[in-house]
Design a protein around this motif. Structure first.
Motif, PDB file in Angstrom:
ATOM      1  N   GLN A   1      -2.323  -1.923  11.723  1.00  0.00           N
ATOM      2  CA  GLN A   1      -1.136  -2.776  11.610  1.00  0.00           C
ATOM      3  C   GLN A   1      -1.450  -4.208  12.019  1.00  0.00           C
ATOM      4  OE1 GLN A   1       1.566  -1.616  10.224  1.00  0.00           O
ATOM      5  NE2 GLN A   1       2.677  -3.553  10.313  1.00  0.00           N
ATOM      6  N   GLU A   2      -2.281  -4.388  13.040  1.00  0.00           N
ATOM      7  CA  GLU A   2      -2.662  -5.736  13.447  1.00  0.00           C
ATOM      8  C   GLU A   2      -3.456  -6.436  12.337  1.00  0.00           C
ATOM      9  OE1 GLU A   2      -4.659  -5.371  17.169  1.00  0.00           O
ATOM     10  OE2 GLU A   2      -2.824  -4.889  18.278  1.00  0.00           O
ATOM     11  N   LEU A   3      -4.278  -5.660  11.614  1.00  0.00           N
ATOM     12  CA  LEU A   3      -5.007  -6.233  10.487  1.00  0.00           C
ATOM     13  C   LEU A   3      -4.048  -6.604   9.358  1.00  0.00           C
ATOM     14  CD1 LEU A   3      -7.638  -7.083   9.193  1.00  0.00           C
ATOM     15  CD2 LEU A   3      -8.039  -4.699   8.523  1.00  0.00           C
ATOM     16  N   VAL A   4      -3.048  -5.756   9.122  1.00  0.00           N
ATOM     17  CA  VAL A   4      -2.027  -6.062   8.115  1.00  0.00           C
ATOM     18  C   VAL A   4      -1.355  -7.394   8.438  1.00  0.00           C
ATOM     19  CG1 VAL A   4       0.263  -5.382   7.259  1.00  0.00           C
ATOM     20  CG2 VAL A   4      -1.577  -3.699   7.359  1.00  0.00           C
ATOM     21  N   TRP A   5      -0.976  -7.592   9.714  1.00  0.00           N
ATOM     22  CA  TRP A   5      -0.330  -8.863  10.101  1.00  0.00           C
ATOM     23  C   TRP A   5      -1.253 -10.043   9.832  1.00  0.00           C
ATOM     24  CZ3 TRP A   5       1.139  -6.618  15.532  1.00  0.00           C
ATOM     25  CH2 TRP A   5       2.251  -5.779  15.398  1.00  0.00           C
ATOM     26  N   ALA A   6      -2.539  -9.899  10.206  1.00  0.00           N
ATOM     27  CA  ALA A   6      -3.492 -11.004  10.026  1.00  0.00           C
ATOM     28  C   ALA A   6      -3.714 -11.316   8.547  1.00  0.00           C
ATOM     29  CB  ALA A   6      -4.818 -10.654  10.703  1.00  0.00           C
ATOM     30  N   VAL A   7      -3.864 -10.276   7.724  1.00  0.00           N
ATOM     31  CA  VAL A   7      -4.066 -10.482   6.290  1.00  0.00           C
ATOM     32  C   VAL A   7      -2.813 -11.091   5.666  1.00  0.00           C
ATOM     33  CG1 VAL A   7      -4.459  -9.302   4.081  1.00  0.00           C
ATOM     34  CG2 VAL A   7      -5.830  -8.697   6.082  1.00  0.00           C
ATOM     35  N   ALA A   8      -1.637 -10.682   6.138  1.00  0.00           N
ATOM     36  CA  ALA A   8      -0.395 -11.270   5.626  1.00  0.00           C
ATOM     37  C   ALA A   8      -0.378 -12.775   5.868  1.00  0.00           C
ATOM     38  CB  ALA A   8       0.813 -10.621   6.287  1.00  0.00           C
ATOM     39  N   GLY A   9      -0.767 -13.203   7.068  1.00  0.00           N
ATOM     40  CA  GLY A   9      -0.791 -14.626   7.367  1.00  0.00           C
ATOM     41  C   GLY A   9      -1.770 -15.376   6.485  1.00  0.00           C
ATOM     42  N   ALA A  10      -2.946 -14.795   6.264  1.00  0.00           N
ATOM     43  CA  ALA A  10      -3.948 -15.449   5.418  1.00  0.00           C
ATOM     44  C   ALA A  10      -3.517 -15.453   3.953  1.00  0.00           C
ATOM     45  CB  ALA A  10      -5.292 -14.744   5.575  1.00  0.00           C
TER      46      ALA A  10
END
Length: 221
Positions: free
Chosen positions: A31-40
């Motif tokens: 989920q933390e990776l999902v948040w980071a990819v969403a921002g990028a």
């Protein structure tokens, strides 16, 4: 860095892609990776919005500017090359009146778990929950962190109306109803904290990455 297998990316209409990074069960690191990819992803050419879900990500793009193949390839690259980022969220303490007429599934939940009402409630209130995503309806929080012993599959027949403020359980997730709406989740209690207020300057109380502690305001048989 990469977490687990490569995500599955599929079309979600003519101008959207769904990236599914789910493992066998919900994973906080994913989920933390999902948040980071969403921002990028929001910075990609032609991308209109990136909306995190539970271990997945919906990316909306302008088909007149870019195409699904290009966006999909860039999402794959971001998934491999982006570091997960824990959101610096706010801790919310939400008092809950468990059981009674506004928590009608409490006894059935305790029986399903093989625990007393008091122990079931105490275990629910002992956990710290994370807001993984906001969705389904304005302000609705999908909460991770429910103790595995307390999981309960959703109802076979959804209720046509579950009240605003209902504290609910659905499978391995917890939640709070931001407004009256149909739901197949189980009602275990009620809070007077407003999760969504359209008249407020910031209508949505909770954000992805926020933490929640439920506090026992009372238990009614």
């Amino acid at each position: 860095m990469t977490i687990g297998p490569a995500p599955r990316i599929s079309l979600a209409g003519s101008g959207a892609l769904l990236l599914d990074g789910a493992q066998a069960r919900f994973d906080d690191a994913t989920q933390e990776l999902v948040w980071a990819v969403a921002g990028a992803a929001r910075g990609l050419d032609g991308v209109r919005e990136a909306v995190p879900g539970m271990n997945n990500l919906l990316v909306l793009f302008d088909p007149l500017v870019t195409d699904a193949l290009s966006v999909g390839e860039q999402l794959q690259s971001l998934w491999v090359g982006t570091d997960p980022q824990a959101a610096a969220g706010t801790l919310h303490r939400i008092p809950v009146h468990y059981g009674g007429s506004r928590g009608e599934d409490l006894a059935g939940w305790a029986a399903h778990c093989g625990l007393s009402l008091e122990e079931t409630v105490n275990r629910h209130a002992a956990a710290t929950y994370s807001v993984a995503a906001i969705g389904a309806m304005p302000g609705f929080p999908y909460l991770s962190g429910l103790e595995p012993r307390l999981t309960w599959p959703r109802r076979n027949n959804p209720r046509l109306k579950v009240a605003e403020g209902a504290v609910i359980i659905g499978g391995a997730q917890a939640g709070v109803m931001p407004m009256a709406a149909p739901s197949g989740w189980h009602i275990i209690g009620h809070t007077d904290v407003k999760i969504f207020d359209i008249q407020a300057q910031s209508p949505v109380l909770l954000r992805p990455g926020d933490k929640i502690r439920f506090e026992i305001a009372g238990i009614e048989q």
